[in-house]
Design a protein around this motif. Structure first.
Motif, PDB file in Angstrom:
ATOM      1  N   LEU A   1      -3.694   9.897   1.710  1.00  0.00           N
ATOM      2  CA  LEU A   1      -3.539   9.494   3.017  1.00  0.00           C
ATOM      3  C   LEU A   1      -3.416   8.044   3.210  1.00  0.00           C
ATOM      4  N   ASP A   2      -1.881   8.043   4.977  1.00  0.00           N
ATOM      5  CA  ASP A   2      -1.656   7.066   4.314  1.00  0.00           C
ATOM      6  C   ASP A   2      -2.426   6.741   6.320  1.00  0.00           C
ATOM      7  N   GLU A   3      -2.643   5.594   6.432  1.00  0.00           N
ATOM      8  CA  GLU A   3      -3.685   5.316   7.824  1.00  0.00           C
ATOM      9  C   GLU A   3      -3.386   6.174   8.403  1.00  0.00           C
TER      10      GLU A   3
ATOM     11  N   PHE B   1       2.029  11.268   4.782  1.00  0.00           N
ATOM     12  CA  PHE B   1       2.635  10.299   5.567  1.00  0.00           C
ATOM     13  C   PHE B   1       1.746   9.433   6.742  1.00  0.00           C
ATOM     14  N   GLN B   2       1.754   7.921   6.843  1.00  0.00           N
ATOM     15  CA  GLN B   2       2.077   7.681   8.267  1.00  0.00           C
ATOM     16  C   GLN B   2       2.844   7.997   9.275  1.00  0.00           C
ATOM     17  N   TYR B   3       1.823   8.994  10.502  1.00  0.00           N
ATOM     18  CA  TYR B   3       2.477   9.517  12.127  1.00  0.00           C
ATOM     19  C   TYR B   3       2.687  10.671  11.428  1.00  0.00           C
TER      20      TYR B   3
ATOM     21  N   LYS C   1       0.497  -1.000  -0.331  1.00  0.00           N
ATOM     22  CA  LYS C   1      -0.129   0.010   0.029  1.00  0.00           C
ATOM     23  C   LYS C   1       0.942   0.728  -0.064  1.00  0.00           C
ATOM     24  N   SER C   2       1.554   1.327   0.462  1.00  0.00           N
ATOM     25  CA  SER C   2       2.894   2.885   0.888  1.00  0.00           C
ATOM     26  C   SER C   2       3.532   2.100  -0.447  1.00  0.00           C
ATOM     27  N   THR C   3       3.784   1.680  -0.460  1.00  0.00           N
ATOM     28  CA  THR C   3       4.887   1.717  -2.064  1.00  0.00           C
ATOM     29  C   THR C   3       3.776   2.121  -2.740  1.00  0.00           C
TER      30      THR C   3
HETATM   31 MG   LIG Z   1       2.408   1.167   4.451  1.00  0.00          MG
END
Ligand SMILES: [Mg+2]
Ligand SMILES: Nc1ncnc2c1ncn2[C@@H]1O[C@H](COP(=O)(O)OP(=O)(O)OP(=O)(O)O)[C@@H](O)[C@H]1O
Length: 286
Positions: free
Chosen positions: A167-169, A89-91, A46-48
Motif C-alpha cells: 500500500l503506497d500512502e 497505488f497512491q490515490y 519509496k514508490s520506485t
Molecule cells: Mg511516492
C-alpha cells in the motif's frame, strides 16, 4: 512467499540531461507474514522501490526475487507475480472506472478468467474485508465518499487474493476518520499470514502497525529495524528531514530533563507504564 531485494538500483531517464538516480544498492528481505513499514522523505525512492516488488519496474542493477521468481529474468511470469503481489497505488480511487462497485472490484478476477460464482464470492469477500456493506455493490463508485472510494479500490486488489499486499500512502488525503478506518483495516488484511508492506509519511502510523521499518534516504536504505530500534535513532532521522512519533519526542524531551526513560519508546501505554514505574519507585530525577 519471501521477497528478496539484492543490490537494487534504478535510474530514471538514464543518459539524458534529466537523469535521476532513484535507487542505489538496496538490499533487504521481507519474510512471510511480516508487516513492513517504508518511510522516507519525499523523493527518497519509496514508490520506485515498491513498483519493483511486483515487476512493474525492472531493476537496472541488482535483483528482486519473489518466491524464487527472479523478476529480472526475461522469462519471468510477471502476470503470476502480480497476482501474488498486490499493489495499491497512491490515490487508487482515481483508477475506479466501472459502472458499479461490484464490477469494479470484480475487474481483476474477471481478467483471471475465473467462473462467475468465484468472481461473485471474491467480490463479496473483498467488500467485507474493506468494511463496506454488500448494499453498496450495485451503487456507482462515483457516488461514494472519498474514504469509501478508496476502500473500493483496495477491495479490487484484495479480490485478487494476493499473498503480499503493498500500500503506497493508503491514508493520504483522507480525513481523520477515513485514515483511522483504513489503518485499523490493515491488521485485518494481514489475517491468514498475508504480508503487508505500507509506505507512509506518518511515523505514528508505521510505529503502531509495523514489525519492521525500512528508512529510505536519497535512494538508499539508510536504516532498517524494529520500530524501537529505528525510533531510538531520533537524531539521524531528524537529519534526514524525518519526524519521529509524538511519544518518542516526548520521551526524548523528558530524558533531556533527567527523567530516566529507555530509548526508542513509541507507544503511549508503554510510556505511561514506564513513567508510573519510575514515579512509584521514587527513581525520578525531575
Ligand atoms: Mg511516492
Ligand atoms: N517517472 C519518473 N521519471 C523520472 N524521474 C522520476 C520518475 N518517478 C520518480 N522519479 C524521480 O525518482 C526519485 C524517487 O521518486 P519516488 O517517486 O520513488 O519517491 P517517493 O519516495 O515515492 O516520493 P514521495 O514521498 O513524494 O511519493 C525522485 O527524485 C523523483 O523525482
Amino acid at each position: 512467499m519471501p521477497v528478496a531485494v539484492k543490490e537494487l538500483g534504478h535510474v530514471y531517464m538514464a543518459g539524458t540531461p534529466l537523469e535521476s538516480v532513484a535507487l542505489k544498492d538496496m538490499s533487504f528481505t521481507i519474510q512471510d507474514g511480516e508487516f513492513v513499514g517504508i518511510i522516507g522523505h519525499t523523493g527518497s525512492g519509496k514508490s520506485t522501490l515498491i513498483q519493483h516488488l511486483n515487476g512493474l519496474i525492472k531493476p537496472d542493477t541488482g535483483t528482486v526475487i519473489v518466491d524464487e521468481i527472479d523478476l529480472s529474468d526475461k522469462n519471468a511470469n510477471l502476470k503470476e507475480v502480480r497476482r501474488r503481489v498486490g499493489l495499491v497505488f497512491q490515490y487508487p480511487e482515481y483508477q475506479l472506472f466501472e459502472e458499479t462497485v461490484a464490477q469494479d472490484i470484480g475487474f481483476g478476477p474477471r481478467n483471471l478468467g475465473l467462473s462467475k460464482e468465484e468472481i461473485d464470492r471474491r467480490v463479496r469477500a473483498a467488500v467485507a474485508d474493506v468494511g463496506l456493506p454488500e448494499s453498496c455493490l450495485e451503487r456507482s463508485p462515483f457516488d461514494l465518499s472519498g474514504g469509501q472510494k478508496r476502500r473500493v479500490a483496495i477491495a479490487g486488489v484484495l479480490a485478487m487474493e494476493p499473498s503480499v499486499l503493498i500500500l503506497d500512502e493508503p491514508t493520504a488525503g483522507l480525513d481523520p476518520t477515513g485514515r483511522e478506518e483504513i489503518l485499523s483495516l490493515t491488521a485485518k488484511w494481514r489475517q491468514g499470514g498475508r504480508t503487508i508492506v505500507m509506505v507512509s509519511h506518518s511515523m505514528d502510523d508505521v510505529a503502531r502497525y509495523a514489525d519492521r521499518i525500512l528508512v529510505l534516504n536519497q535512494g538508499r536504505l539508510a536504516m532498517q529495524g524494529t520500530p524501537r530500534q529505528v525510533f531510538s535513532r531520533q537524531r539521524e532521522l531528524v537529519k534526514m528531514g524525518l519526524d519521529v512519533p509524538e511519544v518518542s519526542k516526548l520521551c526524548a524531551a523528558l530524558r533531556e530533563r533527567g527523567f530516566d526513560l529507555p530509548d526508542g519508546m513509541y507507544d503511549l501505554k508503554e510510556m505511561e507504564r514506564a513513567i508510573l514505574q519510575r514515579v512509584k519507585g521514587g527513581k525520578e530525577t525531575c
